[in-house]
Design a protein around this motif. Structure first.
Motif, PDB file in Angstrom:
ATOM      1  N   LEU A   1       0.663  -1.145   0.004  1.00 48.70           N
ATOM      2  CA  LEU A   1       0.198  -0.074   0.053  1.00 48.70           C
ATOM      3  C   LEU A   1       1.032   1.356  -0.031  1.00 48.70           C
ATOM      4  O   LEU A   1       1.781   1.282   0.937  1.00 48.70           O
ATOM      5  CB  LEU A   1      -0.862  -0.103   1.202  1.00 48.70           C
ATOM      6  CG  LEU A   1      -2.168  -1.011   1.238  1.00 48.70           C
ATOM      7  CD1 LEU A   1      -2.743  -0.854   2.258  1.00 48.70           C
ATOM      8  CD2 LEU A   1      -3.053  -0.348   0.127  1.00 48.70           C
TER       9      LEU A   1
ATOM     10  N   LYS B   1      -2.086   6.514   0.274  1.00 55.22           N
ATOM     11  CA  LYS B   1      -2.868   6.681  -1.111  1.00 55.22           C
ATOM     12  C   LYS B   1      -4.269   5.858  -0.943  1.00 55.22           C
ATOM     13  O   LYS B   1      -5.277   6.334  -1.679  1.00 55.22           O
ATOM     14  CB  LYS B   1      -2.033   6.032  -2.271  1.00 55.22           C
ATOM     15  CG  LYS B   1      -0.766   6.861  -2.716  1.00 55.22           C
ATOM     16  CD  LYS B   1      -0.356   6.467  -3.992  1.00 55.22           C
ATOM     17  CE  LYS B   1       0.962   7.416  -4.411  1.00 55.22           C
ATOM     18  NZ  LYS B   1       1.418   7.167  -5.630  1.00 55.22           N
ATOM     19  N   CYS B   2      -4.452   5.021  -0.199  1.00 51.56           N
ATOM     20  CA  CYS B   2      -5.740   4.330  -0.106  1.00 51.56           C
ATOM     21  C   CYS B   2      -6.662   5.307   0.594  1.00 51.56           C
ATOM     22  O   CYS B   2      -6.629   5.624   1.497  1.00 51.56           O
ATOM     23  CB  CYS B   2      -5.497   3.042   0.660  1.00 51.56           C
ATOM     24  SG  CYS B   2      -6.900   1.997   0.865  1.00 51.56           S
ATOM     25  N   ILE B   3      -8.128   5.180  -0.202  1.00 51.81           N
ATOM     26  CA  ILE B   3      -8.990   5.943   0.364  1.00 51.81           C
ATOM     27  C   ILE B   3     -10.237   5.231   0.698  1.00 51.81           C
ATOM     28  O   ILE B   3     -11.335   5.628   1.104  1.00 51.81           O
ATOM     29  CB  ILE B   3      -9.544   7.030  -0.865  1.00 51.81           C
ATOM     30  CG1 ILE B   3      -9.711   6.260  -2.069  1.00 51.81           C
ATOM     31  CG2 ILE B   3      -8.346   8.060  -0.989  1.00 51.81           C
ATOM     32  CD1 ILE B   3     -10.510   7.040  -3.052  1.00 51.81           C
ATOM     33  N   GLY B   4      -9.883   3.807   0.930  1.00 53.50           N
ATOM     34  CA  GLY B   4     -11.018   2.657   1.559  1.00 53.50           C
ATOM     35  C   GLY B   4     -12.088   2.682   0.634  1.00 53.50           C
ATOM     36  O   GLY B   4     -13.220   2.337   1.386  1.00 53.50           O
ATOM     37  N   CYS B   5     -11.967   2.991  -0.708  1.00 54.10           N
ATOM     38  CA  CYS B   5     -13.143   2.721  -1.564  1.00 54.10           C
ATOM     39  C   CYS B   5     -13.653   1.250  -1.886  1.00 54.10           C
ATOM     40  O   CYS B   5     -14.733   1.085  -2.334  1.00 54.10           O
ATOM     41  CB  CYS B   5     -12.694   3.444  -2.930  1.00 54.10           C
ATOM     42  SG  CYS B   5     -11.537   2.566  -3.826  1.00 54.10           S
ATOM     43  N   SER B   6     -12.887   0.320  -1.538  1.00 57.60           N
ATOM     44  CA  SER B   6     -13.104  -1.005  -1.592  1.00 57.60           C
ATOM     45  C   SER B   6     -13.277  -1.565  -3.104  1.00 57.60           C
ATOM     46  O   SER B   6     -13.698  -2.602  -3.358  1.00 57.60           O
ATOM     47  CB  SER B   6     -14.318  -1.317  -1.045  1.00 57.60           C
ATOM     48  OG  SER B   6     -14.301  -1.260   0.178  1.00 57.60           O
TER      49      SER B   6
ATOM     50  N   CYS C   1     -11.028  -2.314  -5.068  1.00 56.29           N
ATOM     51  CA  CYS C   1     -10.023  -3.610  -5.289  1.00 56.29           C
ATOM     52  C   CYS C   1     -10.670  -4.869  -4.751  1.00 56.29           C
ATOM     53  O   CYS C   1     -10.578  -5.862  -5.297  1.00 56.29           O
ATOM     54  CB  CYS C   1      -8.602  -3.288  -4.382  1.00 56.29           C
ATOM     55  SG  CYS C   1      -8.808  -2.923  -2.634  1.00 56.29           S
TER      56      CYS C   1
ATOM     57  N   TYR D   1      -7.552  -2.914   6.356  1.00 55.85           N
ATOM     58  CA  TYR D   1      -7.148  -3.457   4.994  1.00 55.85           C
ATOM     59  C   TYR D   1      -6.298  -4.679   5.321  1.00 55.85           C
ATOM     60  O   TYR D   1      -5.232  -4.960   5.815  1.00 55.85           O
ATOM     61  CB  TYR D   1      -6.513  -2.301   4.166  1.00 55.85           C
ATOM     62  CG  TYR D   1      -6.388  -2.680   2.740  1.00 55.85           C
ATOM     63  CD1 TYR D   1      -6.944  -2.158   1.858  1.00 55.85           C
ATOM     64  CD2 TYR D   1      -5.425  -3.773   2.307  1.00 55.85           C
ATOM     65  CE1 TYR D   1      -7.116  -2.286   0.599  1.00 55.85           C
ATOM     66  CE2 TYR D   1      -5.259  -3.953   0.981  1.00 55.85           C
ATOM     67  CZ  TYR D   1      -6.175  -3.287   0.030  1.00 55.85           C
ATOM     68  OH  TYR D   1      -6.221  -3.479  -1.268  1.00 55.85           O
TER      69      TYR D   1
ATOM     70  N   CYS E   1      -7.743   0.097  -8.759  1.00 57.17           N
ATOM     71  CA  CYS E   1      -7.572   1.310  -7.670  1.00 57.17           C
ATOM     72  C   CYS E   1      -7.396   2.483  -8.498  1.00 57.17           C
ATOM     73  O   CYS E   1      -6.488   2.955  -9.238  1.00 57.17           O
ATOM     74  CB  CYS E   1      -6.273   0.857  -6.970  1.00 57.17           C
ATOM     75  SG  CYS E   1      -5.861   1.966  -5.379  1.00 57.17           S
ATOM     76  N   PRO E   2      -8.232   3.417  -7.906  1.00 60.51           N
ATOM     77  CA  PRO E   2      -8.236   5.044  -8.770  1.00 60.51           C
ATOM     78  C   PRO E   2      -7.196   5.728  -8.084  1.00 60.51           C
ATOM     79  O   PRO E   2      -6.906   6.674  -8.647  1.00 60.51           O
ATOM     80  CB  PRO E   2      -9.555   5.352  -8.165  1.00 60.51           C
ATOM     81  CG  PRO E   2      -9.906   4.888  -6.915  1.00 60.51           C
ATOM     82  CD  PRO E   2      -9.184   3.139  -6.875  1.00 60.51           C
ATOM     83  N   THR E   3      -6.454   5.448  -7.163  1.00 63.44           N
ATOM     84  CA  THR E   3      -5.273   6.258  -6.468  1.00 63.44           C
ATOM     85  C   THR E   3      -4.035   5.436  -6.622  1.00 63.44           C
ATOM     86  O   THR E   3      -2.934   6.246  -6.013  1.00 63.44           O
ATOM     87  CB  THR E   3      -5.581   6.569  -5.129  1.00 63.44           C
ATOM     88  OG1 THR E   3      -5.828   5.354  -4.312  1.00 63.44           O
ATOM     89  CG2 THR E   3      -7.014   7.190  -5.001  1.00 63.44           C
TER      90      THR E   3
ATOM     91  N   ALA F   1      -3.033   2.917  -5.351  1.00 59.53           N
ATOM     92  CA  ALA F   1      -2.652   2.731  -3.853  1.00 59.53           C
ATOM     93  C   ALA F   1      -1.991   1.543  -3.662  1.00 59.53           C
ATOM     94  O   ALA F   1      -0.967   1.160  -3.213  1.00 59.53           O
ATOM     95  CB  ALA F   1      -3.881   2.893  -2.974  1.00 59.53           C
TER      96      ALA F   1
HETATM   97  S1  SF4 Z   1      -8.959   0.225  -4.718  1.00 59.10           S
HETATM   98 FE1  SF4 Z   1      -7.216   1.494  -3.891  1.00 59.10          FE
HETATM   99  S2  SF4 Z   1      -8.050   3.021  -2.683  1.00 59.10           S
HETATM  100 FE2  SF4 Z   1      -9.830   1.831  -2.992  1.00 59.10          FE
HETATM  101  S3  SF4 Z   1      -9.682   0.524  -1.283  1.00 59.10           S
HETATM  102 FE3  SF4 Z   1      -8.604  -0.425  -2.815  1.00 59.10          FE
HETATM  103  S4  SF4 Z   1      -6.248   0.255  -2.203  1.00 59.10           S
HETATM  104 FE4  SF4 Z   1      -7.818   1.764  -1.360  1.00 59.10          FE
END
Ligand code: SF4
Ligand code: SF4
Length: 163
Positions: A38, A47-52, A54, A86, A103-105, A107
């Protein structure tokens, strides 16, 4: 028989190709998919925004994400939310890289770490603490106290891929 012996002799004088692992490690291919990492921004924010996304993209149902709210006095990532939990179940993961693509960021990335042995099922669940990369030089650990209104955008403005 002579042909066979000749072949053996030729091989005998060639440079050996054996690598003395684990003392010596071969560099992996540039696109090798090893253990997940990560990533952080240069300032240390995650970078992870917890959007799920992934977790939704994972065909093996190996990822578990639980998001929580950021505040300016306790900020983990830019935008509204961060990944409070995570986890990746390495027994399920097939290293397909779909999580990375979703992943949009940018991360979550699959890097070059391939030494993934463990001895029980509990140890096969890699938590966020294991996956998160160290704070880069000049950055600060999370959570951070940040300037109000500075990190309202979760997804950074992407560079034009044509340039
Ligand atoms: S897709 Fe990327 S930003 Fe969203 S939860 Fe997974 S690792 Fe985090
Ligand atoms: S590499 Fe594939 S199987 Fe492994 S966690 Fe990512 S999406 Fe799931």
């Amino acid at each position: 028989m002579l042909k066979g012996l000749g072949q053996t002799l030729r091989e005998f004088f060639k440079k050996p190709v054996t690598v003395s692992y684990p003392e010596q490690k071969r560099p992996v291919h540039q696109r090798f998919r090893g253990r997940h990492v990560l990533q952080r921004y240069e300032n240390g924010l995650e970078k992870c925004i917890g959007c799920s996304l992934c977790a939704a993209a994972c065909p093996a149902d190996a990822i578990f994400v639980e998001a929580a709210e950021n505040t300016d006095v306790e900020r983990y990532s830019p935008g509204e939310r961060y990944a409070r939990v995570y986890e990746i179940n390495m027994l399920r993961c097939i290293f397909c890289g779909y999580c990375e693509d979703a992943c949009p960021t940018e991360a979550i990335v699959l890097r070059d770490q391939y030494e993934l042995s463990f001895y029980d099922r509990d140890s096969s669940i890699y938590p966020k603490e294991m996956l998160l990369e160290p704070v880069p030089p000049g950055g600060r650990p999370t959570p951070q106290v940040t300037e109000p209104g500075k990190y309202t955008q979760s997804v950074p403005i992407m560079q034009d891929p044509q340039h």
